[in-house]
Design a protein around this motif. Structure first.
Motif, PDB file in Angstrom:
ATOM      1  N   ALA A  75       0.830  -1.213   0.000  1.00 22.59           N
ATOM      2  CA  ALA A  75       0.000   0.000   0.000  1.00 22.59           C
ATOM      3  C   ALA A  75       0.863   1.262   0.000  1.00 22.59           C
ATOM      4  CB  ALA A  75      -0.944  -0.002   1.208  1.00 22.59           C
ATOM      5  N   ASP A  76       2.174   1.086   0.071  1.00 23.96           N
ATOM      6  CA  ASP A  76       3.076   2.240   0.010  1.00 23.96           C
ATOM      7  C   ASP A  76       3.048   2.848  -1.393  1.00 23.96           C
ATOM      8  OD1 ASP A  76       4.254   2.884   2.425  1.00 23.96           O
ATOM      9  OD2 ASP A  76       5.708   1.242   2.307  1.00 23.96           O
ATOM     10  N   PHE A 149      -2.269   4.844  -4.509  1.00 21.10           N
ATOM     11  CA  PHE A 149      -3.351   5.440  -3.727  1.00 21.10           C
ATOM     12  C   PHE A 149      -2.767   5.915  -2.405  1.00 21.10           C
ATOM     13  CE2 PHE A 149      -7.070   4.767  -0.810  1.00 21.10           C
ATOM     14  CZ  PHE A 149      -7.885   5.733  -1.361  1.00 21.10           C
ATOM     15  N   ALA A 151      -2.812   6.051   1.022  1.00 26.54           N
ATOM     16  CA  ALA A 151      -3.604   5.225   1.940  1.00 26.54           C
ATOM     17  C   ALA A 151      -3.444   5.606   3.403  1.00 26.54           C
ATOM     18  CB  ALA A 151      -3.230   3.750   1.745  1.00 26.54           C
ATOM     19  N   ALA A 152      -2.691   6.648   3.676  1.00 29.49           N
ATOM     20  CA  ALA A 152      -2.475   7.026   5.087  1.00 29.49           C
ATOM     21  C   ALA A 152      -2.293   8.542   5.166  1.00 29.49           C
ATOM     22  CB  ALA A 152      -1.234   6.311   5.630  1.00 29.49           C
ATOM     23  N   PRO A 153      -2.492   9.109   6.344  1.00 31.50           N
ATOM     24  CA  PRO A 153      -2.289  10.554   6.487  1.00 31.50           C
ATOM     25  C   PRO A 153      -0.858  10.946   6.111  1.00 31.50           C
ATOM     26  CG  PRO A 153      -3.376   9.656   8.429  1.00 31.50           C
ATOM     27  CD  PRO A 153      -2.948   8.487   7.600  1.00 31.50           C
ATOM     28  N   GLN A 165      -4.593  12.514   1.221  1.00 30.49           N
ATOM     29  CA  GLN A 165      -5.021  11.164   1.609  1.00 30.49           C
ATOM     30  C   GLN A 165      -6.349  10.844   0.925  1.00 30.49           C
ATOM     31  OE1 GLN A 165      -5.405  10.451   5.870  1.00 30.49           O
ATOM     32  NE2 GLN A 165      -7.105   9.059   5.449  1.00 30.49           N
ATOM     33  N   GLY A 166      -6.438   9.620   0.419  1.00 31.88           N
ATOM     34  CA  GLY A 166      -7.683   9.205  -0.222  1.00 31.88           C
ATOM     35  C   GLY A 166      -7.755   9.549  -1.695  1.00 31.88           C
ATOM     36  N   THR A 167      -6.653  10.048  -2.258  1.00 29.63           N
ATOM     37  CA  THR A 167      -6.647  10.306  -3.698  1.00 29.63           C
ATOM     38  C   THR A 167      -5.522   9.495  -4.347  1.00 29.63           C
ATOM     39  OG1 THR A 167      -5.158  12.202  -3.504  1.00 29.63           O
ATOM     40  CG2 THR A 167      -7.514  12.657  -3.379  1.00 29.63           C
TER      41      THR A 167
ATOM     42  N   LEU B  40     -10.736   8.285   8.504  1.00 31.26           N
ATOM     43  CA  LEU B  40      -9.781   8.994   9.363  1.00 31.26           C
ATOM     44  C   LEU B  40      -8.355   8.453   9.190  1.00 31.26           C
ATOM     45  CD1 LEU B  40     -11.671   9.429  12.777  1.00 31.26           C
ATOM     46  CD2 LEU B  40     -11.224  11.150  11.022  1.00 31.26           C
ATOM     47  N   SER B  41      -8.236   7.137   9.226  1.00 31.38           N
ATOM     48  CA  SER B  41      -6.900   6.532   9.243  1.00 31.38           C
ATOM     49  C   SER B  41      -6.362   6.229   7.855  1.00 31.38           C
ATOM     50  CB  SER B  41      -6.935   5.222  10.047  1.00 31.38           C
ATOM     51  OG  SER B  41      -7.475   5.450  11.326  1.00 31.38           O
ATOM     52  N   GLY B  42      -7.231   6.250   6.854  1.00 31.87           N
ATOM     53  CA  GLY B  42      -6.797   5.896   5.508  1.00 31.87           C
ATOM     54  C   GLY B  42      -6.995   4.409   5.233  1.00 31.87           C
ATOM     55  N   HIS B  43      -6.925   4.060   3.957  1.00 31.09           N
ATOM     56  CA  HIS B  43      -7.159   2.658   3.574  1.00 31.09           C
ATOM     57  C   HIS B  43      -6.013   1.737   3.985  1.00 31.09           C
ATOM     58  CE1 HIS B  43     -10.561   4.250   1.459  1.00 31.09           C
ATOM     59  NE2 HIS B  43     -10.884   3.062   0.988  1.00 31.09           N
ATOM     60  N   ALA B  44      -4.965   2.330   4.582  1.00 30.14           N
ATOM     61  CA  ALA B  44      -3.865   1.486   5.055  1.00 30.14           C
ATOM     62  C   ALA B  44      -4.340   0.484   6.101  1.00 30.14           C
ATOM     63  CB  ALA B  44      -2.768   2.365   5.643  1.00 30.14           C
ATOM     64  N   MET B  48      -6.663  -3.695   1.422  1.00 30.28           N
ATOM     65  CA  MET B  48      -6.484  -3.270   0.033  1.00 30.28           C
ATOM     66  C   MET B  48      -5.142  -2.569  -0.150  1.00 30.28           C
ATOM     67  SD  MET B  48     -10.346  -2.003  -0.899  1.00 30.28           S
ATOM     68  CE  MET B  48     -10.857  -1.399   0.697  1.00 30.28           C
ATOM     69  N   THR B  49      -4.551  -2.780  -1.323  1.00 31.52           N
ATOM     70  CA  THR B  49      -3.212  -2.257  -1.609  1.00 31.52           C
ATOM     71  C   THR B  49      -3.197  -1.646  -3.011  1.00 31.52           C
ATOM     72  OG1 THR B  49      -2.494  -4.311  -2.631  1.00 31.52           O
ATOM     73  CG2 THR B  49      -2.180  -4.116  -0.240  1.00 31.52           C
ATOM     74  N   ASN B  50      -1.994  -1.319  -3.462  1.00 31.57           N
ATOM     75  CA  ASN B  50      -1.872  -0.818  -4.834  1.00 31.57           C
ATOM     76  C   ASN B  50      -1.923  -1.954  -5.860  1.00 31.57           C
ATOM     77  OD1 ASN B  50      -1.639   2.036  -4.407  1.00 31.57           O
ATOM     78  ND2 ASN B  50       0.346   1.622  -3.457  1.00 31.57           N
ATOM     79  N   GLY B 113     -11.990   6.906  -1.488  1.00 30.77           N
ATOM     80  CA  GLY B 113     -10.960   7.598  -0.715  1.00 30.77           C
ATOM     81  C   GLY B 113     -11.470   8.925  -0.190  1.00 30.77           C
ATOM     82  N   ARG B 114     -12.338   9.571  -0.974  1.00 31.58           N
ATOM     83  CA  ARG B 114     -12.922  10.845  -0.571  1.00 31.58           C
ATOM     84  C   ARG B 114     -14.440  10.779  -0.742  1.00 31.58           C
ATOM     85  NH1 ARG B 114      -9.521  15.292   0.246  1.00 31.58           N
ATOM     86  NH2 ARG B 114     -11.489  16.122   1.001  1.00 31.58           N
TER      87      ARG B 114
END
Lengths: 237, 386
Positions: A75-76, A149, A151-153, A165-167, B40-44, B48-50, B113-114
């Motif tokens: 997810a990085d 993506f 995936a984290a702040p 985040q989220g884009t 709040l924390s994100g999809h991390a 789910m991943t890239n 994501g948004r």
């Protein structure tokens, strides 16, 4: 109308406008400012000069754009990554950087529901992060998995590259540098710290070094079989 | 069959309904809490991943959306194909279609994501995006479905139900094709790419939606509504059997055509034999679907058991298709073996997280809550005496 009803109407109107305005009004229109429609920037990568142990382009991109590993595994983010390709018959191995190919017919732009993925007038494929809803359809569509993506702040962001985040994000070909007359950070680092495998230039300049190099050597995009075209050409594959 | 006009009533309150509503509300709250946590924390914090960009929430959402289209089968049978024995069940069929679609779309939106930018998706639509087209198709189906439901339950307007029912029937065929083509148009993903995805999704919708309808009709009869007439249920079960057979046929056709192409052989080996969990799910789902044919088509028909097996098989198949298809390594450089720290050239791993499961189940709970709410406040279930 009674004062109470007037107040309610005003309150509801205000709340409605406050809800709608960010979506309708605050989408910036200057995403393509600075792009020259007469130019077609591209990078030629000579894979015979790209060594497996060199990651100068990746490191430079991370420093320039403010992304890097956050311990999230797959997810990085990865705007550019080094890939080793082995011919199973001969065992010969090549190393090459894989990044957004800035396709002539980008599937990410075709599938994006909101038009957040777009092509600048000079052909560079970008994401308007104010319009991206984070559906990740473009990631599904990309044949080289060049998009990530967020995936984290995020903190420690670069002023020229806010990472929401989220884009979804990907290589921008360093448009902020191009618009200031400079080369992409990866190309600069490859010439300085790497094997000098990357040559940046303008495809519309017939006398430029890029066009001359492309005329001298066979080069193609990744997954050229899909007919998407692309501004990242690989020689020596 | 006698063309008696069905008399509709609202579902009366009772303790069973209260218990079911409480359970569903709990699941819905858990789903909303999960969505909030991910935002709040994100999809991390999800699996789910890239590589696997769409996960369990999308499996649930797609199942609900596909089933929504098929849940309208019974209403279409009554309005478009003149099956009078289905008239008493038609309003429930329309309500269920609407509720399942709202449930599925809610999951999709909350996984964005948004999600706060939903309005952006409504006002900025890219005409080349099948996703954008689908937004229009879903909104249109909801509008058409509401009108259709109104015409079905308002006796004075019943005569207009047939043309609107025909429009809804045609609309949902386009809608399900559009949903399938979200995958079918992905030129870079061989497991999905191809026109076959449109008919496959239509077959899935007819089978899964039909099965969900039978299960929900039984849930409602347990909650106090009239039991569907046994002969009608057996007939619907046999029809469901035909749809399940078509789904199996489409799934097999998809893989057989891939197997014929040398470039897709490695992918098919992964999906059907070597891919660990995914072949297991593929064949397991297929066995469940094939197993559904026995209770649906045998002389001693058991439609409810067949419907349950259909739903289980359909869900498992959808998971194998959607997640397995993303786990297949992309062919970055055809003819070469590729490796990278990012995981190029090797199958992607995916483990669904608790928030994803909660979000998916929340969508199911929302759909069922809407059905119960509709049945409580609208006169749309047949009277028990019938």
């Amino acid at each position: 109308m009674t004062p109470r009803r007037t107040f309610l109407v005003a309150a509801l109107t205000g709340a409605g406008m406050a809800t709608l305005a960010p979506g309708l009004l605050l989408i910036p229109a200057q995403a393509a400012a600075g792009a020259d429609p007469a130019r077609r920037f591209a990078i030629l990568i000579d894979v015979t000069r790209c060594s497996a142990d060199c990651t100068a382009c990746v490191t430079a991109c991370q420093a320039e754009q403010g992304w890097g590993p956050q311990g999230l595994g797959a997810a990085d983010p990865h705007w550019v990554r080094k890939v080793e390709a082995t011919d199973p018959t001969t065992g010969s191995t090549l190393s090459l950087p894989v990044l957004c190919q800035h396709c002539d017919n980008p599937p990410c732009v075709d599938v994006c529901p909101t038009g957040a993925s777009f092509v600048r007038p000079d052909g560079i494929v970008l994401v308007d992060r104010h319009r991206c809803i984070g559906c990740r359809f473009c990631q599904m569509a990309c044949p080289v998995k060049a998009r990530s993506f967020v995936a984290a702040p995020q903190d420690d962001q670069r002023p020229h590259m806010p990472r929401g985040q989220g884009t979804v994000e990907a290589c921008t070909l360093c448009v902020h540098r191009l618009d200031a007359g400079r080369q992409p950070a990866c190309v600069e680092a490859c010439g300085r710290d790497g094997g000098g495998a990357m040559l940046f230039g303008d495809l519309t300049d017939p006398d430029g070094p890029l066009v001359r190099a492309l005329a001298a050597r066979a080069a193609s995009s990744l997954r050229a079989d899909l007919g998407l075209g692309g501004r990242i050409r690989y020689a020596g594959l | 069959m006698a063309a008696a006009t069905p008399i509709f009533t609202a579902l009366a309150a009772n303790r069973r309904i209260g218990g079911v509503v409480a359970l569903l509300a709990l699941l819905l709250a858990a789903g909303l809490a999960a969505a909030h946590r991910v935002e709040l924390s994100g999809h991390a914090i999800t699996g789910m991943t890239n590589h696997v960009v769409w996960g369990l929430p999308h499996v649930c959402a797609l199942f609900l959306i596909v089933a929504a289209s098929g849940a309208l089968n019974v209403a279409s049978l009554a309005s478009v194909f003149g099956r009078v024995e289905c008239k008493g069940l038609a309003p429930l069929s329309a309500l269920l279609a609407l509720a399942l679609l709202v449930g599925g779309l809610s999951v999709l939106v909350l996984d964005l994501g948004r999600p706060d930018r939903l309005l952006v998706a409504m006002v900025h639509q890219n005409p080349t995006s099948i996703f954008a087209w689908n937004i229009g198709l879903y909104v249109g189906f909801l509008g058409l479905g509401v009108v259709y439901l109104g015409l079905l339950i308002e006796r004075r307007l019943n005569r207009f139900a047939a043309p609107v029912g025909l429009a809804a029937f045609l609309w949902r065929l386009v809608l399900t094709s559009g949903t399938g083509l979200i995958f079918g148009l992905l030129i870079a993903r061989p497991p999905f790419h191809g026109a076959m995805m449109a008919p496959l999704f239509i077959a899935m919708s007819l089978a899964q939606g039909g099965a969900v309808f039978l299960l929900v009709a039984h849930l409602l009869s347990w909650l106090g509504a009239a039991q569907p007439a046994p002969e009608t249920e057996r007939w619907l079960g046999r029809l469901l059997g035909a749809f399940v057979a078509i789904q199996i046929y489409c799934v097999l056709l998809l893989h057989v055509t891939h197997l014929y192409a040398a470039r897709d052989l490695a992918m098919e080996r992964f999906l059907l034999r070597d891919g660990g969990l995914y072949p297991l799910l593929f064949w397991g789902g297929l066995v469940l679907l094939a197993g559904a044919l026995l209770p649906l088509l045998s002389r001693r028909a058991r439609p409810l058991a067949g419907a349950a097996l259909t739903v289980a098989g359909g869900l498992v198949q959808l998971y194998a298709l959607l997640i397995g298809g993303q786990a297949v390594p992309l062919d970055l450089l055809p003819g070469r073996v590729v490796r990278s720290e990012f995981g190029d050239g090797v199958p992607a791993s995916y483990l669904p997280s608790l928030p994803e499961a909660a979000l998916g189940l929340g969508g199911v709970a929302l759909a069922l809550l809407l059905v119960l709410l509709g049945c409580r406040v609208l006169r749309l279930v047949p009277e028990a005496s019938r």
